[in-house]
Design a protein around this motif. Structure first.
Motif, mmCIF file in Angstrom:
data_model
loop_
_atom_site.group_PDB
_atom_site.id
_atom_site.type_symbol
_atom_site.label_atom_id
_atom_site.label_comp_id
_atom_site.label_asym_id
_atom_site.label_seq_id
_atom_site.Cartn_x
_atom_site.Cartn_y
_atom_site.Cartn_z
ATOM 1 N N VAL A 1 -0.418 -7.804 -19.721
ATOM 2 C CA VAL A 1 0.250 -6.603 -19.928
ATOM 3 C C VAL A 1 0.925 -5.974 -19.012
ATOM 4 O O VAL A 1 0.721 -5.941 -17.952
ATOM 5 C CB VAL A 1 -0.715 -5.515 -20.757
ATOM 6 N N ILE A 2 1.862 -5.015 -19.593
ATOM 7 C CA ILE A 2 2.510 -4.165 -18.365
ATOM 8 C C ILE A 2 2.061 -2.886 -19.007
ATOM 9 O O ILE A 2 2.489 -2.308 -19.951
ATOM 10 C CB ILE A 2 4.088 -4.090 -18.546
ATOM 11 N N CYS A 3 1.293 -2.223 -18.181
ATOM 12 C CA CYS A 3 0.572 -0.697 -18.536
ATOM 13 C C CYS A 3 0.634 -0.023 -17.302
ATOM 14 O O CYS A 3 -0.397 1.101 -17.485
ATOM 15 C CB CYS A 3 -1.015 -0.989 -19.169
ATOM 16 N N GLY A 4 1.537 0.023 -16.327
ATOM 17 C CA GLY A 4 1.421 0.898 -15.218
ATOM 18 C C GLY A 4 0.183 0.762 -14.196
ATOM 19 O O GLY A 4 -0.099 1.989 -13.680
ATOM 20 N N ILE A 5 0.144 -0.531 -13.982
ATOM 21 C CA ILE A 5 -0.759 -0.807 -12.747
ATOM 22 C C ILE A 5 -0.146 -0.587 -11.543
ATOM 23 O O ILE A 5 0.541 -1.710 -11.212
ATOM 24 C CB ILE A 5 -1.502 -2.084 -12.945
ATOM 25 N N ASN A 6 -0.001 0.477 -10.948
ATOM 26 C CA ASN A 6 0.708 0.790 -9.641
ATOM 27 C C ASN A 6 -0.047 0.447 -8.316
ATOM 28 O O ASN A 6 -1.211 0.693 -8.715
ATOM 29 C CB ASN A 6 1.347 2.095 -9.630
ATOM 30 N N PHE A 7 0.409 0.584 -7.163
ATOM 31 C CA PHE A 7 -0.268 0.509 -6.068
ATOM 32 C C PHE A 7 0.586 1.693 -5.372
ATOM 33 O O PHE A 7 1.543 2.125 -5.108
ATOM 34 C CB PHE A 7 0.418 -0.738 -5.063
ATOM 35 N N HIS A 8 -0.675 2.742 -5.107
ATOM 36 C CA HIS A 8 -0.249 4.102 -4.581
ATOM 37 C C HIS A 8 -1.337 4.834 -3.665
ATOM 38 O O HIS A 8 -2.406 4.226 -3.608
ATOM 39 C CB HIS A 8 0.055 5.039 -5.712
ATOM 40 N N ALA A 9 -1.373 5.840 -3.211
ATOM 41 C CA ALA A 9 -2.204 6.530 -2.435
ATOM 42 C C ALA A 9 -3.026 7.398 -3.086
ATOM 43 O O ALA A 9 -2.626 7.587 -4.217
ATOM 44 C CB ALA A 9 -1.509 7.385 -1.359
ATOM 45 N N ASN A 10 -4.244 8.010 -2.405
ATOM 46 C CA ASN A 10 -4.958 8.986 -3.384
ATOM 47 C C ASN A 10 -4.702 10.386 -3.169
ATOM 48 O O ASN A 10 -5.373 11.218 -3.104
ATOM 49 C CB ASN A 10 -6.401 8.572 -3.037
ATOM 50 N N THR A 11 -3.336 10.690 -2.745
ATOM 51 C CA THR A 11 -2.886 11.969 -2.698
ATOM 52 C C THR A 11 -1.429 11.952 -2.565
ATOM 53 O O THR A 11 -0.737 11.300 -2.459
ATOM 54 C CB THR A 11 -3.458 12.648 -1.174
ATOM 55 N N TYR A 12 -0.937 13.082 -2.929
ATOM 56 C CA TYR A 12 0.657 13.496 -3.090
ATOM 57 C C TYR A 12 1.187 13.933 -1.867
ATOM 58 O O TYR A 12 2.445 13.871 -1.720
ATOM 59 C CB TYR A 12 0.921 14.121 -4.330
ATOM 60 N N ASP A 13 0.275 14.244 -0.776
ATOM 61 C CA ASP A 13 0.627 14.856 0.290
ATOM 62 C C ASP A 13 0.536 13.629 1.489
ATOM 63 O O ASP A 13 -0.766 13.578 1.909
ATOM 64 C CB ASP A 13 -0.294 15.941 0.579
ATOM 65 N N LEU A 14 1.452 13.023 1.613
ATOM 66 C CA LEU A 14 1.655 11.767 2.573
ATOM 67 C C LEU A 14 1.455 12.286 3.911
ATOM 68 O O LEU A 14 1.446 11.192 4.940
ATOM 69 C CB LEU A 14 2.719 10.921 2.009
ATOM 70 N N ASP A 15 1.185 13.482 4.347
ATOM 71 C CA ASP A 15 1.231 13.932 5.759
ATOM 72 C C ASP A 15 -0.257 14.092 5.904
ATOM 73 O O ASP A 15 -0.905 14.328 7.046
ATOM 74 C CB ASP A 15 1.798 15.035 5.912
ATOM 75 N N ASN A 16 -1.344 13.877 4.983
ATOM 76 C CA ASN A 16 -2.654 14.059 4.942
ATOM 77 C C ASN A 16 -3.274 13.175 5.714
ATOM 78 O O ASN A 16 -3.078 11.931 5.435
ATOM 79 C CB ASN A 16 -3.149 14.244 3.279
ATOM 80 N N LYS A 17 -4.282 13.470 6.707
ATOM 81 C CA LYS A 17 -4.911 12.339 7.594
ATOM 82 C C LYS A 17 -6.240 12.382 6.851
ATOM 83 O O LYS A 17 -7.103 11.440 7.624
ATOM 84 C CB LYS A 17 -4.798 12.925 8.838
ATOM 85 N N VAL A 18 -6.820 12.875 5.972
ATOM 86 C CA VAL A 18 -8.192 12.735 5.315
ATOM 87 C C VAL A 18 -8.350 11.590 4.709
ATOM 88 O O VAL A 18 -7.663 11.218 3.789
ATOM 89 C CB VAL A 18 -8.552 14.040 4.446
ATOM 90 N N ILE A 19 -9.410 10.683 4.997
ATOM 91 C CA ILE A 19 -9.856 9.469 4.266
ATOM 92 C C ILE A 19 -10.916 10.037 3.308
ATOM 93 O O ILE A 19 -12.130 10.095 3.724
ATOM 94 C CB ILE A 19 -10.275 8.435 5.090
ATOM 95 N N ARG A 20 -10.539 10.175 2.172
ATOM 96 C CA ARG A 20 -11.610 10.442 1.118
ATOM 97 C C ARG A 20 -12.638 9.232 0.535
ATOM 98 O O ARG A 20 -11.955 8.021 0.635
ATOM 99 C CB ARG A 20 -11.041 10.820 -0.284
ATOM 100 N N GLU A 21 -13.699 9.680 0.186
ATOM 101 C CA GLU A 21 -14.472 8.378 -0.400
ATOM 102 C C GLU A 21 -14.760 8.434 -1.779
ATOM 103 O O GLU A 21 -15.141 7.228 -2.302
ATOM 104 C CB GLU A 21 -16.022 8.887 0.300
ATOM 105 N N ILE A 22 -14.316 9.633 -2.386
ATOM 106 C CA ILE A 22 -14.534 9.467 -4.009
ATOM 107 C C ILE A 22 -13.101 9.039 -4.657
ATOM 108 O O ILE A 22 -12.333 9.791 -4.299
ATOM 109 C CB ILE A 22 -15.148 10.809 -4.303
ATOM 110 N N ILE A 23 -13.230 8.183 -5.855
ATOM 111 C CA ILE A 23 -12.009 7.857 -6.250
ATOM 112 C C ILE A 23 -11.620 9.094 -7.240
ATOM 113 O O ILE A 23 -10.448 9.467 -7.347
ATOM 114 C CB ILE A 23 -12.167 6.711 -7.095
ATOM 115 N N GLY A 24 -12.497 9.488 -7.838
ATOM 116 C CA GLY A 24 -12.204 10.574 -9.035
ATOM 117 C C GLY A 24 -11.064 10.078 -10.175
ATOM 118 O O GLY A 24 -11.498 9.071 -10.696
#
Length: 190
Positions: free
Chosen positions: A131-154
């Motif tokens: 299927v094509i269902c929007g399986i993308n490769f992306h970061a876990n924030t819209y702020d790409l200047d963010n330096k925090v490495i988060r542990e929780i997926i949410g």
């Protein structure tokens, strides 16, 4: 967290898969899914290769987070998307925007996925569909200047492949952006 491997170990593993045709000439991504599979935790790894040359590694998730695992009905009543592991997905992504907001790799060819709908906090693969269902490769924030490495997926994954180290994600995107199409291989930790 996924154990460490040598480049040769990873390349031998991906070449042994039944879906293997050839190593891509340009950049390609290898996802390694943790055997522990800790619920709602970034415990997987993504390796960037150029041909057979290792370039970069980062942490992330190949599984849905809590929001996807428990509250998937708004997206698909059958369950959250689960990518079939130990598979090559040739020419599956192209550079674009995730939800119109973030530099990302967007799905353009089918993935083999199954639907996990039992809400038991553990990802299970079952009968796979293309299927094509929007399986993308992306970061876990819209702020790409963010330096925090988060542990929780949410809510950051309902099946997408998500990086939680933003500076490394930006490096991935800088290298991948000029390439028209990107191949992905997803394996289980071995």
């Amino acid at each position: 967290m996924v154990r460490n491997y040598t480049d040769n170990q990873l390349l031998a593993k991906v070449k042994s898969l039944s879906s293997f045709k050839s190593i891509p000439q340009g950049y390609w991504i290898l996802g390694v899914q943790s055997q522990e599979d800790v619920f709602n935790t970034f415990d997987d790894k993504f390796y960037l290769f150029k041909g057979e040359e290792f370039v970069l590694v980062t942490s992330g998730t190949t599984n849905a987070g809590k929001n996807g695992m428990i509250s998937y009905e708004s997206q698909n009543k059958q369950g959250v998307a689960v990518l079939k592991t130990n598979e090559w997905y040739y020419d599956v992504w192209k550079y674009g925007l995730h939800k119109g907001k973030m530099r990302a790799l967007k799905q353009v060819r089918p993935f083999l996925i199954s639907r996990d709908g039992d809400k038991d906090e553990k990802i299970e693969e079952n009968n796979s569909l293309q299927v094509i269902c929007g399986i993308n490769f992306h970061a876990n924030t819209y702020d790409l200047d963010n330096k925090v490495i988060r542990e929780i997926i949410g809510a950051w994954s309902l099946g997408c492949q998500v990086v939680n180290d933003t500076p490394k994600y930006v490096k991935f995107m800088d290298l991948l952006q000029p390439q028209k199409i990107v191949t992905y291989c997803l394996i289980k930790e071995f």
